[in-house]
Design an enzyme around this catalytic site. Structure first.
Site: not given
Length: 685
Positions: A109, A151, A198, A274
């Site tokens: 990110t 991630w 995700e 989240e």
């Protein structure tokens, strides 16, 4: 100031009137008889029919990615003060949960976070700053819950594919080593572990992970799945008994305060694992206050975790200032305790994991919501919010319109709470500066009449906590130093023999990983350097660039000179660059524009207007080879740029019309080893 009205005995009214004279500066609280109150809703808080779900805590995420990058560089005492505002019980946000990224070397990110295993035979449990952050959190709150979640993953796990499930045993081993290393090297007990943030989950992988955890004596470590949407994992658990057994918590992201039927049918703990991700203005605080209540009222979620913990990354990166507080200036020591910290405190300071929600929670008649929690030992905490639609929009998902208006709300305590004599009152009002209050303690509320009821006058954008606990506190320190720009003159020779952190201050890696390095081949000037250490592309979470890059400085820099010694390690195909006016980072790094000055081991140079190398301003041949130190200098002034190699002009006055400003940067042509030393920038805005 709030007007909150109490139906009370004559004794209490006398007490209130006599106390008012000595309460200068505190809340003005008129108390009226029931008969004089305007009509409104009545809400019963009762445990006679049992309790609701167990509360698991409120927390925040560090990582996903590199969101705490600048925090580690803060000087004392400011760094410790920031940590106190986040983690110290009964002081600030007083978080119950810290969730960290398991660094995987990829862009996640706002930057990359280093893996503990860059390569298959490599293990290092001191890279990055998440270990340090978890220890600092534990130091302040020994009971804080720790969660790890990947991630991205190092490329070697994919065996040539951009996929972590090629070898399920190997990926499970990699994750378990992180948990074991946390304990062995830092005495940190990880409480929960996630799957892949995700992204797709693999049911067989989750089962193997559980078995491997158990084989290492880590039965206490629970599994959260799948940190994405409710639907797929919930449905799969209902159809797969073994998967159902090994998943302890169903975690969804940005659920909009609602869960789905299949998730509820599992009977598992439901978390918003989240949420928030919103500018930390009062609107962000309103978003946070609304979802902290309504995630349970609407969706039975017993934990809500904010992304992100602290906005400690360059503000012009994606999602700038989307943390509970802001700490993005280690060079000045300046930080801001933003309003979401105090909204957090309304819940976190007056509850603990292991408390239980009452069954009697819900929505207010004219907008807003209320929840109540108990420890089962006689303590009660009630949290009431009336956040308006306008001032509580989260970044996602879409928020359907709703109305909140002034109302009177009567709360009736029944069951074991009917004899509570007094409630402490804490109040927040968001909005206009003249009407704004953050986590202000009001006069306590006495409940001396037999029916245990009280009535509040509620207006929009308010937050009340009423509690039997007397331990609440609005902590504070002297104001930090004033905000300052990044220094216009900045140097780093990377001469750190035993670095406490693996990364050099203020450099923010956007693709690749740049670490302090001891160059044993050069005992002289370049013995200590900064090295790009990835030799293959990671299993990505975002669109990492094809080149590695680390940014630094002030995004508003326009005219600057960057000078840096560089060392290409890869013969023939290797290359390095320095750059200025870099205008993008984070998940947008592939499309970054700027002025990039490259040299290559094949004896060529290039000047480009973008990181990808599509916009070519100049190119040519030059005496450059691998395994030799060179000094690059890039000067950008107005609409022109010039470059030097070893202090001799190589190209001059190339027109550069875009971008007008941006960060300085260093990097490599590909995922390759290369070193940098004696970085120096002189800049004007």
């Amino acid at each position: 100031m709030a007007e909150w009205l109490l139906s009370a005995s004559r004794q209490r009214r006398v007490k209130a009137m006599t106390a008012a004279a000595g309460s200068a500066g505190r809340a003005a609280v008129p108390f009226l008889l029931c008969a004089l109150l305007a009509p409104g809703g009545a809400y019963v808080l009762d445990d006679s029919d049992g309790l609701g779900r167990e509360f698991d805590g409120i927390g925040a995420v560090s990582g996903g990615g590199a969101t705490s990058r600048l925090l580690v560089n803060y000087p004392e005492p400011y760094r410790s003060q920031i940590l106190d505002y986040l983690f110290k019980p009964n002081f600030g946000a007083s978080l119950h949960i810290l969730k960290v990224e398991i660094g995987g070397d990829g862009q996640t990110t706002d930057g990359t976070e280093p893996s503990h295993m860059h390569y298959a035979l490599d293990e290092n449990y001191f890279r990055g700053y998440e270990w340090w952050l978890m220890k600092e959190a534990k130091k302040r709150n020994p009971n804080i819950t720790l969660i790890g979640l990947p991630w991205s993953f190092p490329g070697w796990l994919g065996k040539g594919f951009d996929w972590p499930y090629v070898n399920l045993q190997l990926t499970a081993y990699y994750v378990v080593t992180w948990i074991v290393g946390a304990k062995r090297y830092h005495d940190l007990d990880i409480d929960y572990i996630g799957i892949w943030n995700e992204r797709s989950y693999n049911a067989n992988y989750i089962k193997i992970l559980r078995k491997m955890l158990n084989s290492q004596g880590l039965q206490r470590v629970k599994i959260i799945a799948s940190d994405n949407l409710w639907e797929s994992i919930s449905a799969a658990m209902l159809l797969d008994a073994e998967l159902f057994k090994v998943v302890d918590v169903i975690g969804a992201h940005y659920p909009g305060t609602h869960s789905v039927k299949d998730a509820r049918l599992t009977g598992k703990k439901l978390w918003s694992s989240e949420d928030f991700s919103t500018l930390n203005s009062d609107t962000g605080a309103g978003c946070w206050g609304r979802i902290l209540n309504q995630n349970y009222v609407n969706g039975y979620m017993t934990s809500t975790i904010a992304w992100n913990l602290v906005a400690s990354y360059y503000e012009q990166l994606p999602y700038g200032r989307c943390g509970l507080m802001t700490a993005q200036e280690p060079w000045s020591g300046h930080y801001v305790v933003e309003s979401p910290v105090w909204v957090s405190a309304h819940t976190t300071q007056f509850t603990q994991p292991g408390w239980y929600y009452l069954k009697t929670v819900g929505h207010l008649e004219k907008g807003g919501s209320y929840v109540a929690l108990t420890d089962g030992l006689g303590n009660l905490t009630i949290i009431i919010e009336t956040m308006s639609h306008k001032h509580s929009k989260c970044i996602r998902p879409f928020l359907p319109y709703f109305n909140v208006s002034q109302q009177f709300a009567t709360f009736v305590l029944k069951g074991s709470f009917s004899e509570i004599p007094e409630l402490q009152v804490w109040y927040t009002k968001l909005g206009k500066t003249s009407e704004r209050f953050l986590f202000k303690q009001l006069d306590s509320l006495w409940l001396l009449d037999s029916n245990g009821s009280f009535t509040l006058k509620l207006q929009e954008d308010e937050l009340f906590t009423l509690t039997t606990l007397t331990t609440g506190r609005k902590g504070s320190y002297l104001p930090p130093p004033k905000s300052q720009r990044f220094p216009s003159t900045y140097k780093d020779d990377f001469n750190v023999d035993y670095p406490f952190f693996s990364e050099a201050p203020n450099f923010a890696d956007q693709t690749g990983v740049f670490e302090y390095f001891t160059n044993m081949e050069d005992p002289g000037e370049h013995h200590f350097t900064l090295r790009q250490v990835l030799n293959q592309r990671p299993i990505t979470w975002a669109a990492d660039a094809s080149n590695t890059i680390s940014i630094i400085g002030d995004y508003n820099w326009t005219n600057l000179t960057i000078k840096c010694d560089v060392y290409i390690e890869t013969p023939d195909t290797g290359g390095v660059f320095i750059a200025g006016r870099v205008n993008k980072g984070g998940i947008l790094i592939r499309s970054a524009r700027g002025i990039f000055f490259w040299i290559f081991a094949n004896g060529s140079y290039r000047v480009t207007g973008d990181l990808a190398g599509w916009i070519i301003y100049a190119l040519g041949h030059v005496e450059v080879t691998a395994k030799t130190w060179y000094t690059l200098t890039l000067t950008i002034k107005g609409r022109f740029a010039s470059g030097m190699l070893n202090d001799k002009s190589l190209w001059t006055d190339i027109p550069v019309n875009f971008p007008k400003n941006g960060w300085a940067a260093i990097g490599t042509h590909s995922f390759e080893f290369a070193q940098f030393d004696n970085f120096h920038v002189e800049a004007t805005r």
